[in-house]
Design a protein around this motif. Sequence first.
Motif, PDB file in Angstrom:
ATOM      1  N   THR A   1       0.820  -1.203   0.000  1.00 32.92           N
ATOM      2  CA  THR A   1       0.000   0.000   0.000  1.00 32.92           C
ATOM      3  C   THR A   1       0.857   1.257   0.000  1.00 32.92           C
ATOM      4  O   THR A   1       1.969   1.269   0.528  1.00 32.92           O
ATOM      5  N   ASN A   2       0.326   2.319  -0.608  1.00 34.60           N
ATOM      6  CA  ASN A   2       1.058   3.584  -0.679  1.00 34.60           C
ATOM      7  C   ASN A   2       0.871   4.428   0.571  1.00 34.60           C
ATOM      8  O   ASN A   2       1.446   5.509   0.683  1.00 34.60           O
ATOM      9  N   HIS A   3       0.016   3.963   1.498  1.00 39.88           N
ATOM     10  CA  HIS A   3      -0.294   4.718   2.705  1.00 39.88           C
ATOM     11  C   HIS A   3       0.006   3.875   3.935  1.00 39.88           C
ATOM     12  O   HIS A   3       0.034   2.637   3.878  1.00 39.88           O
ATOM     13  N   LEU A   4       0.207   4.547   5.067  1.00 41.73           N
ATOM     14  CA  LEU A   4       0.390   3.849   6.338  1.00 41.73           C
ATOM     15  C   LEU A   4      -0.758   4.260   7.255  1.00 41.73           C
ATOM     16  O   LEU A   4      -0.700   5.302   7.907  1.00 41.73           O
TER      17      LEU A   4
ATOM     18  N   LEU B   1     -13.115  16.470   3.050  1.00 45.69           N
ATOM     19  CA  LEU B   1     -11.799  15.847   3.129  1.00 45.69           C
ATOM     20  C   LEU B   1     -11.255  15.528   1.739  1.00 45.69           C
ATOM     21  O   LEU B   1     -10.052  15.617   1.497  1.00 45.69           O
ATOM     22  N   LYS B   2     -12.140  15.146   0.826  1.00 46.31           N
ATOM     23  CA  LYS B   2     -11.669  14.782  -0.510  1.00 46.31           C
ATOM     24  C   LYS B   2     -11.069  15.985  -1.231  1.00 46.31           C
ATOM     25  O   LYS B   2     -10.145  15.839  -2.036  1.00 46.31           O
ATOM     26  N   ASP B   3     -11.575  17.178  -0.916  1.00 50.28           N
ATOM     27  CA  ASP B   3     -10.999  18.383  -1.520  1.00 50.28           C
ATOM     28  C   ASP B   3      -9.637  18.691  -0.906  1.00 50.28           C
ATOM     29  O   ASP B   3      -8.681  19.026  -1.619  1.00 50.28           O
ATOM     30  N   THR B   4      -9.547  18.592   0.426  1.00 51.76           N
ATOM     31  CA  THR B   4      -8.279  18.812   1.105  1.00 51.76           C
ATOM     32  C   THR B   4      -7.212  17.861   0.578  1.00 51.76           C
ATOM     33  O   THR B   4      -6.077  18.264   0.304  1.00 51.76           O
ATOM     34  N   ALA B   5      -7.580  16.585   0.439  1.00 47.75           N
ATOM     35  CA  ALA B   5      -6.634  15.573  -0.025  1.00 47.75           C
ATOM     36  C   ALA B   5      -6.115  15.884  -1.419  1.00 47.75           C
ATOM     37  O   ALA B   5      -4.910  15.795  -1.687  1.00 47.75           O
ATOM     38  N   ARG B   6      -7.010  16.268  -2.315  1.00 49.54           N
ATOM     39  CA  ARG B   6      -6.597  16.500  -3.702  1.00 49.54           C
ATOM     40  C   ARG B   6      -5.782  17.777  -3.857  1.00 49.54           C
ATOM     41  O   ARG B   6      -4.851  17.830  -4.670  1.00 49.54           O
ATOM     42  N   VAL B   7      -6.115  18.802  -3.063  1.00 51.83           N
ATOM     43  CA  VAL B   7      -5.348  20.043  -3.144  1.00 51.83           C
ATOM     44  C   VAL B   7      -3.956  19.860  -2.542  1.00 51.83           C
ATOM     45  O   VAL B   7      -2.947  20.228  -3.160  1.00 51.83           O
TER      46      VAL B   7
ATOM     47  N   GLY C   1       3.754  14.323   0.721  1.00 52.30           N
ATOM     48  CA  GLY C   1       3.162  13.395   1.672  1.00 52.30           C
ATOM     49  C   GLY C   1       2.362  14.154   2.711  1.00 52.30           C
ATOM     50  O   GLY C   1       2.591  15.346   2.953  1.00 52.30           O
ATOM     51  N   ILE C   2       1.389  13.461   3.327  1.00 50.75           N
ATOM     52  CA  ILE C   2       0.527  14.075   4.341  1.00 50.75           C
ATOM     53  C   ILE C   2       0.565  13.205   5.589  1.00 50.75           C
ATOM     54  O   ILE C   2       0.225  12.016   5.538  1.00 50.75           O
TER      55      ILE C   2
ATOM     56  N   GLU D   1      -8.640   7.479   6.354  1.00 53.55           N
ATOM     57  CA  GLU D   1      -9.063   6.583   5.268  1.00 53.55           C
ATOM     58  C   GLU D   1      -9.606   7.367   4.078  1.00 53.55           C
ATOM     59  O   GLU D   1      -9.306   7.051   2.923  1.00 53.55           O
ATOM     60  N   GLU D   2     -10.406   8.409   4.357  1.00 57.92           N
ATOM     61  CA  GLU D   2     -10.937   9.202   3.243  1.00 57.92           C
ATOM     62  C   GLU D   2      -9.849  10.031   2.584  1.00 57.92           C
ATOM     63  O   GLU D   2      -9.806  10.162   1.357  1.00 57.92           O
ATOM     64  N   LEU D   3      -8.953  10.596   3.398  1.00 52.57           N
ATOM     65  CA  LEU D   3      -7.845  11.340   2.816  1.00 52.57           C
ATOM     66  C   LEU D   3      -7.015  10.451   1.894  1.00 52.57           C
ATOM     67  O   LEU D   3      -6.617  10.861   0.802  1.00 52.57           O
ATOM     68  N   SER D   4      -6.758   9.226   2.332  1.00 46.53           N
ATOM     69  CA  SER D   4      -5.955   8.309   1.521  1.00 46.53           C
ATOM     70  C   SER D   4      -6.674   7.897   0.240  1.00 46.53           C
ATOM     71  O   SER D   4      -6.045   7.595  -0.777  1.00 46.53           O
ATOM     72  N   LYS D   5      -7.995   7.880   0.280  1.00 45.88           N
ATOM     73  CA  LYS D   5      -8.786   7.502  -0.902  1.00 45.88           C
ATOM     74  C   LYS D   5      -8.629   8.520  -2.021  1.00 45.88           C
ATOM     75  O   LYS D   5      -8.600   8.158  -3.208  1.00 45.88           O
ATOM     76  N   TYR D   6      -8.519   9.791  -1.650  1.00 39.12           N
ATOM     77  CA  TYR D   6      -8.479  10.843  -2.658  1.00 39.12           C
ATOM     78  C   TYR D   6      -7.091  11.439  -2.881  1.00 39.12           C
ATOM     79  O   TYR D   6      -6.863  12.102  -3.893  1.00 39.12           O
ATOM     80  N   ALA D   7      -6.177  11.231  -1.939  1.00 43.87           N
ATOM     81  CA  ALA D   7      -4.834  11.790  -2.100  1.00 43.87           C
ATOM     82  C   ALA D   7      -4.048  11.009  -3.144  1.00 43.87           C
ATOM     83  O   ALA D   7      -4.187   9.786  -3.259  1.00 43.87           O
ATOM     84  N   THR D   8      -3.208  11.708  -3.866  1.00 47.56           N
ATOM     85  CA  THR D   8      -2.313  11.049  -4.826  1.00 47.56           C
ATOM     86  C   THR D   8      -0.894  10.982  -4.281  1.00 47.56           C
ATOM     87  O   THR D   8       0.033  10.610  -5.003  1.00 47.56           O
ATOM     88  N   VAL D   9      -0.730  11.361  -3.015  1.00 50.46           N
ATOM     89  CA  VAL D   9       0.546  11.233  -2.305  1.00 50.46           C
ATOM     90  C   VAL D   9       0.292  10.378  -1.066  1.00 50.46           C
ATOM     91  O   VAL D   9      -0.856  10.205  -0.644  1.00 50.46           O
ATOM     92  N   PRO D  10       1.339   9.822  -0.451  1.00 52.22           N
ATOM     93  CA  PRO D  10       1.145   8.969   0.722  1.00 52.22           C
ATOM     94  C   PRO D  10       0.516   9.715   1.894  1.00 52.22           C
ATOM     95  O   PRO D  10       0.830  10.874   2.165  1.00 52.22           O
ATOM     96  N   VAL D  11      -0.401   9.026   2.573  1.00 54.77           N
ATOM     97  CA  VAL D  11      -1.005   9.518   3.806  1.00 54.77           C
ATOM     98  C   VAL D  11      -0.516   8.633   4.946  1.00 54.77           C
ATOM     99  O   VAL D  11      -0.609   7.398   4.869  1.00 54.77           O
TER     100      VAL D  11
END
Length: 311
Positions: A2-5, A86-92, A99-100, A111-121
């Motif tokens: 997984t790209n997230h922890l 959260l999905k807007d915060t993650a994408r911006v 990374g976040i 979990e929601e941040l990781s769903k929409y982020a394109t960087v590791p959460v």
Amino acid sequence: MTNHLLALSDFSKQQLQSLIVRAIMLKNESLEGVRHQQLAGRSVCLLFEKPSTRTRVSFESAMYRLGGQVIFMSAKESQLGRGEPLKDTARVLSRYVDGIVVRTFGQEVVEELSKYATVPVINALTDLYHPCQVLSDIMTVIEKKGAPENLKIVWIGDGNNMANSWIEAASVFGFSLTLSCPEGYEPNAAVLEAARKTGVGDIRLVSDPAEAMEDADVVNVDVWASMGQESEQEKRVKLFQPYQLNAALMGKAKDDAIVLHCLPAHRGEEITEDILEGTQSVVFDQAENKMHIHKAILELFIGGSTEVTNQ
């Protein structure tokens, strides 16, 4: 991988072992004067809805020591406190940083941040889990006592997010974990059930703390009332008193047992002064190791390090 922890159960034993081995290597190299710059030109956003001393400073120091930059934002300084989805915060944020690192209340937030982020959460604490902390704790156990699979590890007190991550760790690494919590304050039932279903690790709940402590190699305690539970403090102090880690209780453990506490400690509540400051306490080595494990985590997830085996 997984790209997230977000939780320890998302990883294999080999992956987590490799991460700890890398953290120990980075620690030793730092002691030898090696200057790490693997993340030069990279940046990470620390998005903290909960206050912190050790987690914030250890993540910031880890990133700086790898040559990277840190942007810290509390809930007051971000749109999270103003209701932005959260999905807007993650994408911006994904377009600004590499990374976040999130310290928040609900697991659903990371979990929601990781769903929409394109960087590791990276989960730096939720009410359900505290995976990075438990990784640094296991690193400390390995340094002081060897492989956890050969040890009896005991948790005394509240069945909180730390206890939940210890349960997940036991189900991944396969070590013996005995937890003793007051009735009604046991670890999350779903987390415990999922861990037991793996058939890995000997995970037991014991109501009597003295029984749990018998022949313990590692003893772990935490505060009785975590952030957000301040209103329960007086009630918990009375209820948890039999679970105080004192000389009498430590006498049940092995003579060479070590004591862990993720800090801050309420001396005279969950642990007595003599135990916290005693020869069996390794809490300040444990606190230091947060920075080293965070270096390994940031190196892997943000830098895509080839030094860590992704199996």
